[in-house]
Design a protein around this motif. Structure first.
Motif, PDB file in Angstrom:
ATOM      1  N   UNK A  79      -9.991  -7.032   9.600  1.00 54.39           N
ATOM      2  CA  UNK A  79     -10.864  -6.240  10.416  1.00 54.39           C
ATOM      3  C   UNK A  79     -11.810  -5.318   8.884  1.00 54.39           C
ATOM      4  N   UNK A  80     -11.270  -5.180   7.468  1.00 55.06           N
ATOM      5  CA  UNK A  80     -11.957  -4.667   7.147  1.00 55.06           C
ATOM      6  C   UNK A  80     -12.888  -4.701   5.576  1.00 55.06           C
ATOM      7  N   UNK A  81     -12.101  -6.352   5.550  1.00 61.73           N
ATOM      8  CA  UNK A  81     -13.025  -6.939   4.291  1.00 61.73           C
ATOM      9  C   UNK A  81     -13.453  -8.145   4.913  1.00 61.73           C
ATOM     10  N   UNK A  82     -13.129  -8.442   5.545  1.00 61.60           N
ATOM     11  CA  UNK A  82     -13.584  -9.950   6.085  1.00 61.60           C
ATOM     12  C   UNK A  82     -13.013 -11.434   5.501  1.00 61.60           C
ATOM     13  N   UNK A  83     -12.131 -10.679   4.383  1.00 54.93           N
ATOM     14  CA  UNK A  83     -11.451 -12.129   3.293  1.00 54.93           C
ATOM     15  C   UNK A  83     -10.484 -12.330   4.528  1.00 54.93           C
ATOM     16  N   UNK A  84     -10.152 -13.679   4.910  1.00 57.84           N
ATOM     17  CA  UNK A  84      -8.694 -14.529   5.107  1.00 57.84           C
ATOM     18  C   UNK A  84      -7.268 -13.466   4.433  1.00 57.84           C
ATOM     19  N   UNK A  85      -6.304 -13.661   5.429  1.00 54.45           N
ATOM     20  CA  UNK A  85      -5.474 -12.844   4.711  1.00 54.45           C
ATOM     21  C   UNK A  85      -4.404 -13.901   4.763  1.00 54.45           C
ATOM     22  N   UNK A  86      -3.409 -12.842   4.232  1.00 56.22           N
ATOM     23  CA  UNK A  86      -2.354 -13.912   3.667  1.00 56.22           C
ATOM     24  C   UNK A  86      -1.388 -14.418   4.438  1.00 56.22           C
ATOM     25  N   UNK A  87       0.080 -14.421   4.696  1.00 56.13           N
ATOM     26  CA  UNK A  87       0.845 -15.230   5.131  1.00 56.13           C
ATOM     27  C   UNK A  87       1.191 -14.215   6.125  1.00 56.13           C
ATOM     28  N   UNK A  88       1.942 -12.460   5.350  1.00 58.06           N
ATOM     29  CA  UNK A  88       1.584 -11.394   6.006  1.00 58.06           C
ATOM     30  C   UNK A  88       0.784 -10.288   5.912  1.00 58.06           C
ATOM     31  N   UNK A  89       0.167  -9.835   7.259  1.00 61.52           N
ATOM     32  CA  UNK A  89      -0.418  -8.814   7.143  1.00 61.52           C
ATOM     33  C   UNK A  89      -0.229  -7.652   8.385  1.00 61.52           C
ATOM     34  N   UNK A  90      -0.850  -6.616   8.057  1.00 62.45           N
ATOM     35  CA  UNK A  90      -0.447  -5.087   8.777  1.00 62.45           C
ATOM     36  C   UNK A  90      -1.294  -4.887   9.796  1.00 62.45           C
ATOM     37  N   UNK A  91      -0.089  -4.200  10.894  1.00 59.50           N
ATOM     38  CA  UNK A  91      -1.119  -4.282  12.540  1.00 59.50           C
ATOM     39  C   UNK A  91      -0.430  -2.833  12.850  1.00 59.50           C
ATOM     40  N   UNK A  92      -1.313  -1.860  13.511  1.00 63.48           N
ATOM     41  CA  UNK A  92      -0.836  -0.210  14.082  1.00 63.48           C
ATOM     42  C   UNK A  92      -0.569  -0.773  15.535  1.00 63.48           C
ATOM     43  N   UNK A  93       0.182   0.118  15.578  1.00 62.88           N
ATOM     44  CA  UNK A  93       0.820  -0.374  17.238  1.00 62.88           C
ATOM     45  C   UNK A  93       1.342   1.564  18.043  1.00 62.88           C
ATOM     46  N   UNK A  94       0.333   1.003  19.255  1.00 62.52           N
ATOM     47  CA  UNK A  94       0.473   2.696  19.708  1.00 62.52           C
ATOM     48  C   UNK A  94       2.197   3.585  20.119  1.00 62.52           C
ATOM     49  N   UNK A  95       3.820   1.770  19.671  1.00 62.39           N
ATOM     50  CA  UNK A  95       4.562   2.540  19.679  1.00 62.39           C
ATOM     51  C   UNK A  95       5.454   1.969  18.524  1.00 62.39           C
ATOM     52  N   UNK A  96       6.387   2.038  17.870  1.00 60.16           N
ATOM     53  CA  UNK A  96       6.765   1.356  16.741  1.00 60.16           C
ATOM     54  C   UNK A  96       8.215   0.299  17.231  1.00 60.16           C
ATOM     55  N   UNK A  97       8.026  -0.246  18.243  1.00 59.52           N
ATOM     56  CA  UNK A  97       8.556  -1.263  19.007  1.00 59.52           C
ATOM     57  C   UNK A  97       8.327  -2.703  19.061  1.00 59.52           C
ATOM     58  N   UNK A  98       9.215  -3.907  19.094  1.00 56.33           N
ATOM     59  CA  UNK A  98       8.448  -5.201  19.427  1.00 56.33           C
ATOM     60  C   UNK A  98       7.388  -4.798  20.685  1.00 56.33           C
TER      61      UNK A  98
END
Length: 197
Positions: A79-98
């Motif tokens: 969503x920042x650069x618009x390019x394809x993401x790789x195998x893994x990317x980063x997400x922000x979560x409201x809580x640190x849990x699955x």
């Protein structure tokens, strides 16, 4: 019309190009081309994310261009650069849990996450207490929001981080990072780049 190209996995395991043609949205009679890629354009001293709309000659930093945000969600794009993401990317979560909700319903490259936490007043706010983690595409699951009081401007589905045991990599150890750790990693990368020159 803008041509956006993504690589995506087909159900048979092959990679394919997915080409999407998007009409540039109109904002108060103005058309603005904000092409994908890095480095991001800088407007008013701030990097201009790919999903941010433009109106009256100024970025609307508190708004999201829904067509582009939906492309990022559907086609595993940043969503920042618009390019394809790789195998893994980063997400922000409201809580640190699955199993917990993803803050922005979109994933980000590691480099783009560092831009986001430095400039976004929401993601970079320590008082929000967000956690950050790497995610594979199948780590994310969308749940449709069909509540009658749903904001019609919000996405129709909300992303959640699928528990590791329910993914194709149950042996994976998921690590959650604080905002401070993400910012420290950004400073480390910047000093490494400076030392390399």
């Amino acid at each position: 019309m803008q041509r956006v190209v993504y690589l995506r996995d087909r159900p048979d395991g092959q990679r394919m190009k997915d080409v999407v043609y998007v009409h540039p949205p109109r904002y108060k009679g103005e058309e603005f081309q904000n092409p994908a890629g890095l480095p991001r354009p800088v407007v008013g001293g701030l990097p201009f994310p790919w999903v941010t709309p433009m109106g009256d000659g100024q970025p609307h930093f508190r708004e999201i261009e829904r067509v582009k945000a939906d492309l990022c969600r559907r086609l595993w794009g940043c969503q920042v650069c618009g390019n394809d993401l790789g195998t893994v990317a980063w997400v922000a979560l409201q809580e640190p849990r699955d199993g917990w909700a993803v803050v922005s319903s979109a994933a980000i490259h590691a480099q783009c996450l560092r831009i986001a936490v430095d400039y976004c007043p929401v993601l970079g706010d320590p008082s929000m207490g967000y956690a950050f983690t790497e995610a594979y595409e199948d780590d994310i699951v969308a749940h449709a929001d069909e509540s009658p009081d749903r904001n019609p401007q919000a996405p129709q589905a909300r992303w959640y981080l699928r528990p590791v045991a329910e993914t194709s990599r149950p042996e994976r150890v998921r690590r959650f990072h604080t905002l401070g750790e993400v910012k420290a990693a950004a400073r480390g990368s910047a000093s490494e780049e400076t030392n390399a020159h």
